[in-house]
Motif scaffolding. Structure first.
Motif, PDB file in Angstrom:
ATOM      1  N   LEU A 147       0.815  -1.200   0.000  1.00 44.67           N
ATOM      2  CA  LEU A 147       0.000   0.000   0.000  1.00 44.67           C
ATOM      3  C   LEU A 147       0.860   1.266   0.000  1.00 44.67           C
ATOM      4  O   LEU A 147       0.597   2.205  -0.756  1.00 44.67           O
ATOM      5  CB  LEU A 147      -0.936  -0.005   1.202  1.00 44.67           C
ATOM      6  N   LEU A 148       1.897   1.289   0.811  1.00 43.67           N
ATOM      7  CA  LEU A 148       2.786   2.451   0.840  1.00 43.67           C
ATOM      8  C   LEU A 148       3.490   2.646  -0.502  1.00 43.67           C
ATOM      9  O   LEU A 148       3.624   3.772  -0.987  1.00 43.67           O
ATOM     10  CB  LEU A 148       3.804   2.314   1.968  1.00 43.67           C
ATOM     11  N   ARG A 149       3.925   1.549  -1.105  1.00 40.13           N
ATOM     12  CA  ARG A 149       4.577   1.638  -2.418  1.00 40.13           C
ATOM     13  C   ARG A 149       3.614   2.205  -3.450  1.00 40.13           C
ATOM     14  O   ARG A 149       3.955   3.104  -4.226  1.00 40.13           O
ATOM     15  CB  ARG A 149       5.081   0.261  -2.857  1.00 40.13           C
ATOM     16  N   TYR A 191      -5.337  15.835  -9.412  1.00 40.07           N
ATOM     17  CA  TYR A 191      -6.595  15.739  -8.668  1.00 40.07           C
ATOM     18  C   TYR A 191      -7.130  17.129  -8.339  1.00 40.07           C
ATOM     19  O   TYR A 191      -8.301  17.425  -8.578  1.00 40.07           O
ATOM     20  CB  TYR A 191      -6.387  14.928  -7.383  1.00 40.07           C
ATOM     21  N   ARG A 192      -6.265  17.971  -7.792  1.00 38.65           N
ATOM     22  CA  ARG A 192      -6.704  19.317  -7.416  1.00 38.65           C
ATOM     23  C   ARG A 192      -7.157  20.120  -8.626  1.00 38.65           C
ATOM     24  O   ARG A 192      -8.155  20.840  -8.572  1.00 38.65           O
ATOM     25  CB  ARG A 192      -5.584  20.034  -6.682  1.00 38.65           C
ATOM     26  N   GLU A 202     -11.287  12.140 -13.532  1.00 42.17           N
ATOM     27  CA  GLU A 202     -10.581  11.256 -14.457  1.00 42.17           C
ATOM     28  C   GLU A 202      -9.378  10.604 -13.788  1.00 42.17           C
ATOM     29  O   GLU A 202      -9.108   9.421 -14.018  1.00 42.17           O
ATOM     30  CB  GLU A 202     -10.137  12.035 -15.701  1.00 42.17           C
ATOM     31  N   ILE A 203      -8.675  11.357 -12.947  1.00 42.42           N
ATOM     32  CA  ILE A 203      -7.476  10.799 -12.304  1.00 42.42           C
ATOM     33  C   ILE A 203      -7.850   9.654 -11.359  1.00 42.42           C
ATOM     34  O   ILE A 203      -7.159   8.644 -11.306  1.00 42.42           O
ATOM     35  CB  ILE A 203      -6.655  11.894 -11.579  1.00 42.42           C
ATOM     36  N   ILE A 204      -8.955   9.798 -10.666  1.00 43.86           N
ATOM     37  CA  ILE A 204      -9.399   8.725  -9.765  1.00 43.86           C
ATOM     38  C   ILE A 204      -9.792   7.495 -10.569  1.00 43.86           C
ATOM     39  O   ILE A 204      -9.418   6.369 -10.232  1.00 43.86           O
ATOM     40  CB  ILE A 204     -10.576   9.186  -8.887  1.00 43.86           C
ATOM     41  N   GLU A 205     -10.531   7.725 -11.641  1.00 41.04           N
ATOM     42  CA  GLU A 205     -10.959   6.602 -12.484  1.00 41.04           C
ATOM     43  C   GLU A 205      -9.763   5.882 -13.103  1.00 41.04           C
ATOM     44  O   GLU A 205      -9.802   4.669 -13.292  1.00 41.04           O
ATOM     45  CB  GLU A 205     -11.925   7.083 -13.559  1.00 41.04           C
ATOM     46  N   ILE A 240      -0.407   7.532  -6.154  1.00 40.57           N
ATOM     47  CA  ILE A 240      -1.364   8.479  -5.578  1.00 40.57           C
ATOM     48  C   ILE A 240      -0.732   9.835  -5.302  1.00 40.57           C
ATOM     49  O   ILE A 240      -1.269  10.866  -5.723  1.00 40.57           O
ATOM     50  CB  ILE A 240      -2.000   7.888  -4.308  1.00 40.57           C
ATOM     51  N   LEU A 241       0.378   9.844  -4.618  1.00 41.04           N
ATOM     52  CA  LEU A 241       1.019  11.116  -4.292  1.00 41.04           C
ATOM     53  C   LEU A 241       1.369  11.934  -5.539  1.00 41.04           C
ATOM     54  O   LEU A 241       1.082  13.134  -5.579  1.00 41.04           O
ATOM     55  CB  LEU A 241       2.248  10.872  -3.419  1.00 41.04           C
ATOM     56  N   PRO A 242       1.924  11.325  -6.585  1.00 35.19           N
ATOM     57  CA  PRO A 242       2.203  12.108  -7.797  1.00 35.19           C
ATOM     58  C   PRO A 242       0.942  12.634  -8.501  1.00 35.19           C
ATOM     59  O   PRO A 242       1.018  13.567  -9.291  1.00 35.19           O
ATOM     60  CB  PRO A 242       2.944  11.126  -8.713  1.00 35.19           C
TER      61      PRO A 242
END
Length: 66
Positions: A16-18, A31-32, A49-52, A24-26
């Motif tokens: 999960l961290l990897r 997202y914003r 779109e980024i979430i999808e 996710i972090l990049p």
């Protein structure tokens, strides 16, 4: 009491961290930007779109719906 994680949890936590640091972090800036665009268009409830695009990656990594 022993509060250490089980070996299985250690493996999942590492995966999960990897995933978080690689995907996710990049994606936060995207997202914003997408969220801002939807709000400005008056429709903040549209799926982003980024979430999808991240959902299939999470499923492939077997991290979806832990």
């Amino acid at each position: 009491m022993d509060f250490r994680y089980s070996p299985r949890v250690d493996v999942l936590r590492e995966q999960l961290l990897r995933f978080f640091y690689e995907h996710i972090l990049p994606a936060e800036a995207t997202y914003r930007a997408q969220m801002r665009a939807h709000r400005e268009a008056g429709d903040p409830w549209q799926p982003l779109e980024i979430i999808e695009s991240l959902k299939p990656r999470a499923r492939d990594a077997r991290l979806w719906d832990l």
